[in-house]
Design an enzyme around this catalytic site. Structure first.
Site, PDB file in Angstrom:
ATOM      1  CG  HIS B 217      -1.768   0.987   1.371  1.00 52.72           C
ATOM      2  ND1 HIS B 217      -1.253   2.411   1.933  1.00 52.72           N
ATOM      3  CD2 HIS B 217      -3.129   1.336   1.586  1.00 52.72           C
ATOM      4  CE1 HIS B 217      -2.420   3.302   1.975  1.00 52.72           C
ATOM      5  NE2 HIS B 217      -3.540   2.498   2.059  1.00 52.72           N
ATOM      6  NE  ARG B 260      -5.622  -0.826  -0.480  1.00 50.70           N
ATOM      7  CZ  ARG B 260      -6.604  -1.404   0.134  1.00 50.70           C
ATOM      8  NH1 ARG B 260      -6.550  -2.719   0.000  1.00 50.70           N
ATOM      9  NH2 ARG B 260      -7.525  -0.765   0.641  1.00 50.70           N
ATOM     10  CE  LYS B 263      -9.394  -0.040  -3.203  1.00 55.37           C
ATOM     11  NZ  LYS B 263      -9.718   0.510  -1.855  1.00 55.37           N
ATOM     12  CG  ASP B 266      -6.829   9.349  -3.165  1.00 51.86           C
ATOM     13  OD1 ASP B 266      -6.595  10.476  -3.331  1.00 51.86           O
ATOM     14  OD2 ASP B 266      -7.499   8.909  -2.646  1.00 51.86           O
ATOM     15  CB  CYS B 268      -3.755  11.449  -0.839  1.00 51.74           C
ATOM     16  SG  CYS B 268      -4.037   9.954  -1.029  1.00 51.74           S
ATOM     17  CE1 TYR B 269      -4.376   5.895  -2.384  1.00 58.48           C
ATOM     18  CE2 TYR B 269      -2.237   5.923  -1.240  1.00 58.48           C
ATOM     19  CZ  TYR B 269      -3.548   5.600  -1.218  1.00 58.48           C
ATOM     20  OH  TYR B 269      -4.453   5.106  -0.310  1.00 58.48           O
ATOM     21  CG  ASP B 321     -10.015  10.416  -4.011  1.00 57.58           C
ATOM     22  OD1 ASP B 321      -9.515  10.144  -5.407  1.00 57.58           O
ATOM     23  OD2 ASP B 321     -10.598   9.642  -3.546  1.00 57.58           O
ATOM     24  CG  ASP B 328      -9.718  16.171   2.290  1.00 55.94           C
ATOM     25  OD1 ASP B 328     -10.308  15.367   1.605  1.00 55.94           O
ATOM     26  OD2 ASP B 328      -8.596  16.392   2.087  1.00 55.94           O
ATOM     27  CG  HIS B 331      -7.459  14.418  -0.749  1.00 52.56           C
ATOM     28  ND1 HIS B 331      -8.239  13.878   0.039  1.00 52.56           N
ATOM     29  CD2 HIS B 331      -7.106  13.472  -1.541  1.00 52.56           C
ATOM     30  CE1 HIS B 331      -8.544  12.530  -0.028  1.00 52.56           C
ATOM     31  NE2 HIS B 331      -7.717  12.238  -0.947  1.00 52.56           N
TER      32      HIS B 331
END
Lengths: 331, 416
Positions: B217, B260, B263, B266, B268-269, B321, B328, B331
């Site tokens: 992850h 991951r 999936k 996003d 934030c990644y 995201d 938010d 993010h």
């Protein structure tokens, strides 16, 4: 009417307790505009915490505080202190935490609390079914899988897990969490050393790949189980993959080929093998997996450097890179 | 070739094959109501107003983060420093005083005044104070107590629980290593067996899970890798397997990263995953790897910038995201951090920029280990390394300090 009930409740049950307002200081930052209910509950919570009061009203208040913010780990800790101090019914607590997790399954504290209660009861009997239910709503919930692995390992509940894995893979062969669980179960039970098991797993992968060629999880698993033993250690696999390349090609298949060639080179450095490897890297970088161009070109240079004719010529290789001399820049 | 970075990326690259570009754009066209794709703009002013307000006031929708208020300070302050917006001295001082109220009497920082200490808000508070970087900020941290707190959460197997009576996962090692190294309270004993525990988190996929056995992850992989870098043990990882895993997490159509395998993308990644490439670059370099690029990280920097600028901005300010999600501060912080990583290659000595769109889109560089600006890291290290390392009394959870020149131990608490 509810308003009056709340007022009377406060007067009757909380009259002796002076609520403690939050000490944010004179010039607060990141000041949250709490609802009146939130402030009330937490003002009283702070009062109880200050007194270290161990009572039923304190216990009841923790549930209110949790409902308002289930991530408040201080409240959860206090609730656990109260569970023990007041000798509360842990079976009832299991029912409570079951409901809370169903409502908020992506929260750290709720799962940790459940783990504590299971440990205190020394009873994992409800866990696999409960977790299965959570996973039926979100098959990739990381906390759920973490809890499941803990229960299985702690209480040695390995027996039916591979069956569970197979069922979930039938439902969604692309669920990477399930592939991980497969690896978890097998590595902790039979292991991958025996040729029978390894062969079974390789065949299982190839079957899944035939059904869904662009499923990265299956390819990663195939590599994952072979890499320590050496990709070339499985005779006939390279040939099977080359066959698949004609009808079931994917960037993952090509990457797997590179890995096979690299492994072969490590055991027996042949010019033809290197050339094939470099060719596939080029194909990936320029055509089939361009998002990873920088990586495939690096790998290509790396293979050339490790297995090619000596790089003593001093020529730059690509994109501003050079052979070893003078690399103090990237300290 | 020397090409001004703004010009290089202002038109759709002819080098990219039409089919791939079309698929790339098809994704963006589906998700975006407007069709003006070239020259994406970072909405600086809107983000600034969103952040400026949030640093003071937050709506009741933030009740769920009432146990994470130092995080809110860090996310907002770091976003502002990336945008190169100055923090007024009065505000900075107010943050210091608030974080001082979040500090636990037994050491470490809590999610809010009166709460128990926890490694995550401890990490956030120390980072926020280092961003502020004033004497007042540094002086908030009670180093002796902080060391006691770290000892209180250390486990015999090398791991750390997040808080007393709390859960173990690899985030805790990163939080502990980060604050210990920045404030100069790090001793080998404190992190004994921690590297070997972290290594157990690397799995068959090549990435790291939260605890040994779990799925790889992005968030946990970043934490484990960065912790090992701090401890000087990153070479113990299977770096090649890790590199293959992380580069595979960049989505070929979206350009952003997934957390991951299999999936969704996003924003934030953009930091947790892309931030691994600078760490790995450095690790490979230390290992003597000769084929590393001198201009680019090993991910598609332009595609990530496109994803963030075109898909992750809220027109009213703040980042998110993916399209359809709400903004938010978490993010906002990590999308901007990822954008910075994608714009800046190298370090102080060797620096190569790749700015998508206008030069005004440029953010300040961020340190890939701590995720605060590199100058603030250097300044903090400089400040705290002038101070003696406290000597923790593990048995009693109290600490003493060894005087600098004389070598005499000054015993602050009983304990031998």
């Amino acid at each position: 009417k509810l308003f009056l009930i709340v007022i009377v409740d406060s007067l009757v049950h909380w009259a002796d307790l002076e609520p403690v307002p939050q000490d944010d200081g004179p010039n607060p930052v990141v000041k949250i505009a709490y609802s009146e209910k939130f402030s009330d509950v937490y003002d009283y919570f702070r009062a109880l915490l200050k007194k270290d009061e161990r009572s039923d009203r304190a216990f009841a208040l923790t549930a209110e505080a949790i409902e308002l913010n289930a991530a408040n780990y201080t409240v959860w800790h206090y609730r656990r202190v109260l569970l023990q101090a007041l000798q509360k019914d842990l079976r009832e607590e299991m029912r409570y935490i079951t409901d809370i997790i169903e409502e908020q399954p992506k929260n750290y504290q709720v799962w940790h609390h459940r783990r504590m209660v299971v440990e205190w009861l020394n009873d994992p009997s409800e866990e696999l079914e409960f977790i299965a239910d959570i996973l039926s709503q979100d098959a990739k919930n990381y906390h759920a899988w973490q809890h499941r692995q803990w229960v299985i390992q702690e209480y040695k509940l390995w027996d039916n897990e591979l069956e569970f894995v197979e069922k979930l893979l039938e439902e969604d062969v692309r669920n990477n969490s399930v592939w991980n669980q497969r690896h978890f179960v097998i590595s902790h039970t039979t292991g991958y050393s025996s040729p029978a098991i390894l062969d079974r797993e390789v065949q299982y992968c190839l079957n899944q790949i035939r059904k869904a060629p662009h499923n990265e999880s299956a390819w990663n698993y195939l590599k994952g189980i072979l890499q320590d033993r050496g990709m070339s250690s499985h005779p006939g696999l390279l040939e099977q993959v080359l066959e698949l390349k004609e009808t079931h090609c994917s960037p993952y298949l090509l990457a797997f080929l590179v890995d096979c060639y690299e492994d072969a080179l490590e055991n027996n450095n042949q010019k033809e093998t290197l050339n094939r490897a470099l060719e596939v890297c080029e194909y990936l970088a320029q055509e089939k997996d361009t998002i990873r161009k920088e990586y495939w070109l690096f790998l290509q240079r790396s293979l050339e450097s490790r297995f090619g004719p000596s790089a003593a010529s001093g020529e730059p290789l690509a994109d501003g890179t050079e052979p070893p001399a003078g690399q103090q820049e990237l300290s | 070739p020397v090409v001004p970075s703004g010009l290089l990326l202002c038109c759709r690259p002819a080098a990219v094959k039409p089919r791939a570009a079309m698929q790339h754009y098809r994704f963006l066209l589906i998700l975006l109501p407007c069709v003006c794709l070239p020259r994406p703009t970072l909405l600086r002013e809107q983000h600034y107003q969103y952040l400026k307000k949030g640093l003071r006031h937050l709506s009741d929708s933030y009740e769920c983060l009432d146990a994470s208020r130092p995080w809110l300070c860090y996310w907002i302050l770091h976003s502002l420093e990336l945008l190169e917006e100055p923090i007024p001295a009065a505000v900075a001082s107010d943050v210091c005083q608030f974080l001082a109220r979040c500090q636990s009497p037994t050491g470490g920082f809590a999610g809010g005044p009166g709460q128990h200490a926890h490694l995550a808000p401890t990490y956030a508070a120390v980072n926020a104070l280092c961003i502020i970087g004033t004497e007042e900020a540094y002086n908030v941290i009670d180093r002796e107590k902080l060391l006691d707190f770290l000892w209180s959460v250390k486990q015999p197997d090398g791991s750390f629980v997040m808080h007393v009576g709390g859960e173990v996962d690899v985030r805790s090692a990163y939080c502990a290593a980060s604050v210990a190294s920045l404030t100069n309270i790090l001793t080998p004993k404190l992190f004994e067996d921690t590297p070997s525990w972290i290594l157990r988190c690397q799995n068959w996929e090549g990435g790291l899970g939260g605890v040994p056995g779990l799925e790889a992850h992005g968030g946990y992989t970043f934490c484990g890798t960065a912790a090992l870098v701090i401890l000087g043990k990153e070479h113990m990882l299977d770096l090649k397997a890790l590199l293959r895993w992380v580069v595979s997490r960049q989505m070929r159509f979206e350009g952003g990263f997934q957390g991951r395998c299999n999936k969704l993308v996003d924003g934030c990644y953009s930091f947790w995953q892309a931030g691994l490439l600078p760490l790995l670059h450095r690790a490979f370099f230390k290992e003597g790897e000769s084929q590393l690029s001198r201009q680019r990280w090993m991910f598609e920097q332009q595609a990530l910038q496109e994803y963030i600028l075109l898909c992750c901005q809220n027109p009213a300010g703040g980042l998110l995201d993916k399209p359809g999600k709400s903004r938010d501060f978490y993010h906002t912080c990590y999308c901007l951090s990822g954008l910075s990583i994608a714009q800046h290659f190298g370090n102080v000595d060797l620096h190569h920029e790749l700015i998508l769109g206008k030069e005004e889109n440029r953010l300040a560089p961020t340190h890939p280990v701590y995720n605060i600006c590199p100058e603030k890291v250097a300044q903090a290290l400089q400040h705290f390394h002038q101070l003696p390392v406290p000597e923790a009394d593990q048995r009693h959870g109290a600490s003493s300090w060894v005087g600098p020149a004389t070598g005499f131990r000054v015993q602050m608490f009983n304990g031998g």
